[in-house]
Design an enzyme around this catalytic site. Sequence first.
Site, PDB file in Angstrom:
ATOM      1  N   LYS A  49       0.804  -1.072   0.080  1.00  0.00           N
ATOM      2  CA  LYS A  49       0.065   0.048  -0.119  1.00  0.00           C
ATOM      3  C   LYS A  49       0.706   1.304   0.091  1.00  0.00           C
ATOM      4  O   LYS A  49       0.641   2.326  -0.747  1.00  0.00           O
ATOM      5  CB  LYS A  49      -0.857   0.096   1.254  1.00  0.00           C
ATOM      6  CG  LYS A  49      -2.249  -1.045   1.211  1.00  0.00           C
ATOM      7  CD  LYS A  49      -2.771  -1.310   2.485  1.00  0.00           C
ATOM      8  CE  LYS A  49      -3.628  -2.404   2.484  1.00  0.00           C
ATOM      9  NZ  LYS A  49      -4.122  -2.902   3.618  1.00  0.00           N
ATOM     10  N   GLN A  93      -5.330  -2.045   9.651  1.00  0.00           N
ATOM     11  CA  GLN A  93      -5.061  -3.305   9.088  1.00  0.00           C
ATOM     12  C   GLN A  93      -5.415  -4.344   9.950  1.00  0.00           C
ATOM     13  O   GLN A  93      -5.287  -4.184  11.067  1.00  0.00           O
ATOM     14  CB  GLN A  93      -3.323  -3.373   8.625  1.00  0.00           C
ATOM     15  CG  GLN A  93      -3.029  -4.747   8.066  1.00  0.00           C
ATOM     16  CD  GLN A  93      -3.599  -4.595   6.594  1.00  0.00           C
ATOM     17  OE1 GLN A  93      -3.663  -3.703   5.797  1.00  0.00           O
ATOM     18  NE2 GLN A  93      -3.960  -5.913   6.043  1.00  0.00           N
ATOM     19  N   ASP A 116     -11.731   2.135   4.184  1.00  0.00           N
ATOM     20  CA  ASP A 116     -12.022   0.563   4.048  1.00  0.00           C
ATOM     21  C   ASP A 116     -13.724   0.523   3.807  1.00  0.00           C
ATOM     22  O   ASP A 116     -14.229  -0.525   3.567  1.00  0.00           O
ATOM     23  CB  ASP A 116     -11.695  -0.278   5.178  1.00  0.00           C
ATOM     24  CG  ASP A 116     -10.219  -0.906   4.805  1.00  0.00           C
ATOM     25  OD1 ASP A 116     -10.110  -1.344   3.875  1.00  0.00           O
ATOM     26  OD2 ASP A 116      -9.476  -0.908   6.002  1.00  0.00           O
TER      27      ASP A 116
HETATM   28  N1  GUN Z   1      -7.040  -7.287   5.869  1.00  0.00           N
HETATM   29  C1  GUN Z   1      -7.287  -8.064   4.742  1.00  0.00           C
HETATM   30  N2  GUN Z   1      -7.944  -7.256   4.059  1.00  0.00           N
HETATM   31  C2  GUN Z   1      -7.935  -6.210   4.334  1.00  0.00           C
HETATM   32  C3  GUN Z   1      -8.762  -4.920   3.958  1.00  0.00           C
HETATM   33  O1  GUN Z   1      -9.139  -4.888   2.641  1.00  0.00           O
HETATM   34  N3  GUN Z   1      -8.449  -3.848   5.059  1.00  0.00           N
HETATM   35  C4  GUN Z   1      -7.929  -3.898   6.077  1.00  0.00           C
HETATM   36  N4  GUN Z   1      -7.903  -2.832   6.658  1.00  0.00           N
HETATM   37  N5  GUN Z   1      -7.451  -4.995   6.243  1.00  0.00           N
HETATM   38  C5  GUN Z   1      -7.459  -5.951   5.715  1.00  0.00           C
END
Ligand code: GUN
Length: 281
Positions: A49, A93, A116
Amino acid sequence: MAQHIDGKLVSKKILENLSDEILFLDKKPCLAVIIVGEDPASQIYVNLKKKKAFELGIKSIVEPMPADTSQQELFNKIEQLNNDSSVNAILVQLPLPEHIDTKAVLEKINPIKDVDCFHPYNVGRIATGTKPYVYPCTPKGIIRLLEYYNINIEGKHAVVIGRSNIVGRPVAQMLLNENATVTICHSKTKNLADITKTADIIISAVGQKNLLKADMIKEGAVVVDVGMNRTEEGKLCGDVDFYNVEQKASFITPVPGGVGPMTICSLMQNTFDLYKIQNKY
Ligand code: GUN
């Protein structure tokens, strides 16, 4: 033989446009990522990211916190980022360590910075057919892929396998909002193959290799594979028995190179969209 849905290509096109738009901004959008503990997969995702944000001219702040961080300390960090007007988007996360109440944490994020779309305010807006600030990253990527390949959703029977808050539930709601007839299957579903055989569109988001086999789909079905698994040889694979299912499907997403690249693409787009909302573009 199914046409392969190329998530790498589609995401590249979207990101090129995004990069052009960001280039001319004086003040850059900013994404803050909180990572608690040292889960190796999470560290890989967070680094991806950060790298992608950098390539696009999006500022990213990574806030690593130790595995024994208390819930209150995490709340305080979120509060600090909520109050920081230079931060447009906040991502915590997942998964979080077990002693932390994930739902309570996600509710602390200001919904206007909820990149998200995990806050109940935004989730509830999708559930009521109302626009959230931004849509959740993986479901948004899936819908974009279907649109790009001119795959009609309205009136189709869409079967979603998996009911996670990250993919299964929101993608089902979004397909419903696009006027699909939606069935959600999960680990307690009794007659999975009977249901998937009636599907025009199948979204598999389980995390179990070879879950979806050719005899479980109808001729010409569209198959979207959200699974992220490893073969015995350590190669990345999805939930779908790809070689056999592609002989029967009309469209199929490969793993890797299907849904995966779209998720990070949506995250970058969402960061920019939140920036625009907050700066009243
Ligand atoms: N862990 C696995 N997929 C995701 C996601 O799309 N967002 C977040 N914040 N954590 C994750």
